[in-house]
Design an enzyme around this catalytic site. Sequence first.
Site, PDB file in Angstrom:
ATOM      1  N   GLN A 170       2.458  -0.780   4.010  1.00  0.00           N
ATOM      2  CA  GLN A 170       1.861   0.283   3.202  1.00  0.00           C
ATOM      3  C   GLN A 170       2.493   1.633   3.535  1.00  0.00           C
ATOM      4  O   GLN A 170       2.788   2.423   2.642  1.00  0.00           O
ATOM      5  CB  GLN A 170       0.348   0.332   3.425  1.00  0.00           C
ATOM      6  CG  GLN A 170      -0.344  -0.912   2.873  1.00  0.00           C
ATOM      7  CD  GLN A 170      -1.838  -0.917   3.105  1.00  0.00           C
ATOM      8  OE1 GLN A 170      -2.363  -0.078   3.828  1.00  0.00           O
ATOM      9  NE2 GLN A 170      -2.523  -1.873   2.508  1.00  0.00           N
ATOM     10  N   ASP A 316      -2.734 -10.870   7.151  1.00  0.00           N
ATOM     11  CA  ASP A 316      -3.963 -11.001   6.347  1.00  0.00           C
ATOM     12  C   ASP A 316      -4.575 -12.397   6.465  1.00  0.00           C
ATOM     13  O   ASP A 316      -5.714 -12.621   6.054  1.00  0.00           O
ATOM     14  CB  ASP A 316      -3.671 -10.694   4.872  1.00  0.00           C
ATOM     15  CG  ASP A 316      -3.399  -9.212   4.652  1.00  0.00           C
ATOM     16  OD1 ASP A 316      -3.698  -8.403   5.557  1.00  0.00           O
ATOM     17  OD2 ASP A 316      -2.874  -8.861   3.582  1.00  0.00           O
TER      18      ASP A 316
END
Length: 430
Positions: A170, A316
């Site tokens: 990100q 994740d």
Amino acid sequence: MSVKKLFPVTQPLKGTLTIPGDKSISHRAIMLGSLAKGTTIVENFLAGEDCLNTISSFQALGVTIDRQGTRVTINSAGATNFKEPTEPLYFGNSGTTARLMIGLLSGFPFLSVIYGDPFLTVRPMDRVVVPLKSMGAKIDGRANGSMLPLTIRGGATKGITYTLPVKSAQVKSALLLAGLFAEGTTTVIEPTLTRNHTENMLKAFGADIQVTHNEIKISNKNSLQATDVQVPGDISSAAFFIVAAAIVPGSSLVLKSVGLNKTRTGIIDLLLQMGAHITISNEKTIGGEQLGDISIVYTKLKAVDIEGDIIPRLIDEIPIIALLATQAEGTTTIRDAKELRVKETDRIAAVVDVLTTLGAPIEATEDGMIIHGKAELSGGKVSTYNDHRIAMLGAISSLITKEAVVLDDISSIAVSYPQFFEHMDQITTP
Ligand code: S3P
């Protein structure tokens, strides 16, 4: 609050599922399609809440976006025609929307005010705000500009060279998107490779970008060209059913058209190391992204340690990997995963709480967890922490518990996998 009670299965899981579109790629397709002048069609878009918040943000900037199910048509007059949003932009629970949009909005001279839900509001934004300010963006907000709500007034930015202090796609992506509008060259160096969907898609849209191993250079030289995107299935969603088949004896599942980008396939490498029977077929590459079908057949598994460079490739998936580890023979130690503490919730604490409630021998460490297998799981009432991946961890656990599992709230699952329970029913109903 939407409570759900789930009962253990009495037979193996069987069937074929088509996994919904990748969340990371869906966000990026809307972003780049909106920046590019012309019409971009996105197929197999993930219509989860996070990505829908990305769509509404660009609509607020003046882009015409029409969605019919999983097909999205973006008609944009190009980035130079973005207009100052009249209302604050709402990003809901979506960390990806927040971080990437802060970078992108740094390229525009108008004022943007951004905010999110209470969970996003406590997540750190300084990791993008600090380097973007050094490019010249004016960003301010709560906690000295490190937390939402934030205001951004961009424009007149200059390229920088930045070595990522956190292993974060990100942050990398925020800087690359800012680099599209900054004077000169923006160079991002990442000591450990993280997901590279932004780089792949920027290349496909014609940006001036060069990637050499762990260094990425981008400039404002080329404007983006509208390019259709076919979104592969999300391996992070597939992971829940991969693990389901790996822990319910006798199971056999096929998961169709799943993204197999090497920066995301840590879970497959891990399962192979643990001794799983997993095969890939129908491999292809579309828009720089690999995809294929994953077949998995139940077999007994052995514990392995999980640490180092594989961590960003399965970050994740760690909640569901923790469940997998409870069913492997031996002790699994997960290290180098401190980033889990600043995800949708503190995922180290949440995973340990859920699995402890279900009777698994698991301990939290500062940067990971230690899990002892093979463990029998009881049932119980589980807190989902308003985190989609923790809620799905609870749901998949119920397949192998002795008694029912009650999830306190399943509404968060809509963030990334709206069809999750339909898919669960599909593979558990003979
Ligand atoms: C994402 C990057 C990862 C990941 C998140 C999605 C992305 O976060 O955990 O779910 O789309 O770039 P970080 O970059 O913060 O590690």
